[in-house]
Design an enzyme around this catalytic site. Sequence first.
Site, mmCIF file in Angstrom:
data_model
loop_
_atom_site.group_PDB
_atom_site.id
_atom_site.type_symbol
_atom_site.label_atom_id
_atom_site.label_comp_id
_atom_site.label_asym_id
_atom_site.label_seq_id
_atom_site.Cartn_x
_atom_site.Cartn_y
_atom_site.Cartn_z
ATOM 1 N N GLU A 113 0.788 -1.234 0.000
ATOM 2 C CA GLU A 113 0.000 0.000 0.000
ATOM 3 C C GLU A 113 0.823 1.288 0.000
ATOM 4 O O GLU A 113 0.897 2.008 1.010
ATOM 5 C CB GLU A 113 -0.971 -0.009 1.184
ATOM 6 C CG GLU A 113 -1.900 -1.209 1.178
ATOM 7 C CD GLU A 113 -3.022 -1.123 2.209
ATOM 8 O OE1 GLU A 113 -2.917 -0.310 3.142
ATOM 9 O OE2 GLU A 113 -3.995 -1.870 2.072
ATOM 10 N N GLU A 151 -6.219 -7.880 -0.316
ATOM 11 C CA GLU A 151 -6.841 -7.642 0.995
ATOM 12 C C GLU A 151 -8.271 -7.206 0.793
ATOM 13 O O GLU A 151 -8.557 -6.351 -0.051
ATOM 14 C CB GLU A 151 -6.151 -6.509 1.787
ATOM 15 C CG GLU A 151 -4.885 -6.894 2.482
ATOM 16 C CD GLU A 151 -4.261 -5.739 3.271
ATOM 17 O OE1 GLU A 151 -5.017 -4.856 3.748
ATOM 18 O OE2 GLU A 151 -3.032 -5.735 3.402
HETATM 19 C C1 FCB Z 1 -4.870 -2.111 5.239
HETATM 20 C C2 FCB Z 1 -3.557 -2.585 5.806
HETATM 21 C C3 FCB Z 1 -3.684 -3.646 6.860
HETATM 22 C C4 FCB Z 1 -4.866 -3.412 7.756
HETATM 23 C C5 FCB Z 1 -6.108 -3.172 6.936
HETATM 24 C C6 FCB Z 1 -7.355 -2.985 7.748
HETATM 25 O O1 FCB Z 1 -4.724 -0.810 4.779
HETATM 26 O O2 FCB Z 1 -2.748 -3.094 4.781
HETATM 27 O O3 FCB Z 1 -2.480 -3.701 7.568
HETATM 28 O O4 FCB Z 1 -4.594 -2.366 8.603
HETATM 29 O O5 FCB Z 1 -5.931 -2.049 6.132
#
Ligand code: FCB
Length: 438
Positions: free
Chosen positions: A167, A350
């Site tokens: 990210e 994610e």
């Molecule tokens: C993302 C992150 C992860 C976690 C989620 C909720 O941005 O990569 O570490 O904090 O959000």
Amino acid sequence: MTWTRKDFPEGFLFGAATSAYQIEGHAFGKAGPTHWDSFAATPGNVVRAEDGARACDHYHRWQEDLDLLQGLGADVYRFSTSWARVLPEGTGTPNAEGLDFYDRLVDGLLERGLKPAATLYHWELPQPLADRGGWRNRDIADWFADFTAVIMERIGDRVWSAAPINEPWCVGWLSHFLGHHAPGLRDIRATARAMHHVLLSHGRSIEVMRGLGMGNLGGVFNMEWANPADGSQEAAGAAATYDAYYNRFFLEGVLTGAYPEEALEGLGPHMPDNWQDDFATICQPLDWIGVNYYTRKNIAPAPGPWPALQEIDGPLPKTQMGWEIFPEGLYQFITRVSTLAPDLPIYVTENGMANPDVLTGGAVNDPERLAYIDAHLDACRRAIADGADLRGYFIWSLMDNYEWALGYEKRFGLIHVDFETLQRTPKASYHAIAERLR
Ligand code: FCB
């Protein structure tokens, strides 16, 4: 809608994700100090000033955690390697215990038939490098290239995939413009430099891994759908600016070798010298793109200097984070990446939700989480039906963990963790997904 493996293309991978600082317990195994330790020790930055010193104690309980991952029926596990655990000074002499830990973890995954998907950096910058300016200092590209070599010379022969940096937006904007994450700066010049150096470091790291003969290398980008708060032209303009510095800057930087005009409008004067010359390094060919997706934001104009916008509370149902649930955004981003890079496989690296889960009578009932995941998997299937080459989906997260500035309160896990006893209890969503994956 409910689903089974048969509703996805042959070979579609299901996985769960975690990150080092959020689960391992940074106090263990001779890891060096990180900028998250200093950030958390500064009053007002983190809820109850909680840090990752113990976290889920995954450092000692990793075998139990991998057994649970196997019990879920996952195909692949996305984990990260802590730079400060491997190189306590950030550069120089590796910590043998740290390298051994990741070596065992990778073997442990392979023994259980799970594919190891490594991310090299998930935010715990070694403090000695933060002291030298961290992501603001162009030298970080060399430091990160060296770290890449040290860790991947050890585990690169056995990982299934690797991505340099989790990210880039969070490393750049969230941490240097909004100040919500370490190092907690609120400075546009620091932001512009960090955003660019993150991509330069990404490119250098990919080069190093190619040099080691590794394949299946990608980039992981978080994206948030920018929804104009109303029908006005001003709101549309504000949302376009948000989209430019949040979603487009990194993705287009890596894939097209240019930054969006709408982002340079504010960041341009603060970019490091000769930044345009770095795209040769930044645009290393990739093997896949990872999309991390959670929510949308409703954007309206605001008075003041660039970016002159604000987030407005939205009408949709929200998670424990206060984030609106908007699966359509995931469909849109998969489609956007697919259009921008038609030849690259895509993974949702994610997706998931925080919920105020409680353990009662040895069980955790979390129908909200299952509904969230189902709705987002629906969006994935629609994108696939419309031609996107989506190859897999990772749930954030395998277990409840340290949610950064929000401490241990926000529970994202398929597995409940009691942060007093460290006992793990698979939630109802874990059991339901295990059933479907069987
Ligand atoms: C993302 C992150 C992860 C976690 C989620 C909720 O941005 O990569 O570490 O904090 O959000």
